[in-house]
Enzyme design. Sequence first.
Site, PDB file in Angstrom:
ATOM      1  N   ASP A 152      -2.067 -30.637 104.557  1.00 63.42           N
ATOM      2  CA  ASP A 152      -2.571 -29.275 104.124  1.00 63.42           C
ATOM      3  C   ASP A 152      -1.561 -28.109 104.080  1.00 63.42           C
ATOM      4  O   ASP A 152      -0.356 -28.493 104.791  1.00 63.42           O
ATOM      5  CB  ASP A 152      -3.579 -28.674 105.263  1.00 63.42           C
ATOM      6  CG  ASP A 152      -4.863 -29.365 105.170  1.00 63.42           C
ATOM      7  OD1 ASP A 152      -5.309 -30.176 104.323  1.00 63.42           O
ATOM      8  OD2 ASP A 152      -5.365 -29.368 106.418  1.00 63.42           O
TER       9      ASP A 152
HETATM   10  N1  URA Z   1      -6.076 -33.260 108.925  1.00 64.69           N
HETATM   11  C1  URA Z   1      -5.986 -32.096 108.684  1.00 64.69           C
HETATM   12  O1  URA Z   1      -7.050 -31.340 108.763  1.00 64.69           O
HETATM   13  N2  URA Z   1      -5.174 -31.379 107.944  1.00 64.69           N
HETATM   14  C2  URA Z   1      -4.142 -32.187 107.433  1.00 64.69           C
HETATM   15  O2  URA Z   1      -3.286 -31.796 106.998  1.00 64.69           O
HETATM   16  C3  URA Z   1      -3.844 -33.681 107.895  1.00 64.69           C
HETATM   17  C4  URA Z   1      -5.299 -34.020 108.794  1.00 64.69           C
END
Ligand code: URA
Length: 238
Positions: free
Chosen positions: A104
């Site tokens: 993310d």
């Molecule tokens: N899980 C998440 O919620 N975000 C990420 O970036 C990676 C795994």
Amino acid sequence: MERLDKVLANLGYGSRKEIKALVKKGLVTVDGQLVKDSALQLDPEKANIIVNGEAVFYRKFIYLMMNKPDGVVSATFDKYDETVVDLLHPDHGVFQPFPVGRLDKDTVGLLLLTNDGELNHRLISPKWHVDKVYYAHIDKIVDDKDVKACLQGVVLDDGYKCMPGILEILETSEEGSKIKLTIQEGKYHQVKRMFESLGKKVTYLKRISFGGLDLDEDLEEGEYRELTEEELNILKGI
Ligand code: URA
């Protein structure tokens, strides 16, 4: 066999037109012979190419480990935001690497980038059970019930039951817990959604390991380096 100008262009020596000009100036040799035609066919794995007195280091694939910073998207292009590919030096960007899976925008830590489509496919396919280890801060206290729930497979908001995850509680205070979570899947926002299902919120998320490779802690956020031979073998051995 490949065309010399294509090989050199892919390695960042300029456009085909520019390479033609280098050849015309007599600045390119292959296996000790002066090249007359930039369309010369050769095997880039075997040919000894010299440009302007320097030997060309040929490779087809590139493998990078990045400590992804906050605020940058895991993509090769984005209309609004800076991408992880924007952080690459042109010497590496010329290989057109792409991120292996996604983190993310606000997640930091280990992100691999490569132009090796086959390895990418293996690493992101749930079939191969590649371990992903996350370190996170959680806004509430995480307890043994959560550890058990993760082991049994947390059910997400859309009804999907996750594969078992290994949750370790590292530290707990009034403000919440610091945890480590190992999972083998990569569903959209998976870690955040797992904790949401447990009635908690992830306030900080960092990936610390992927496919048996640990994040090089010498890499500051936004920095990256090429994988070592040994690291690449670990990844390929999965
Ligand atoms: N899980 C998440 O919620 N975000 C990420 O970036 C990676 C795994």
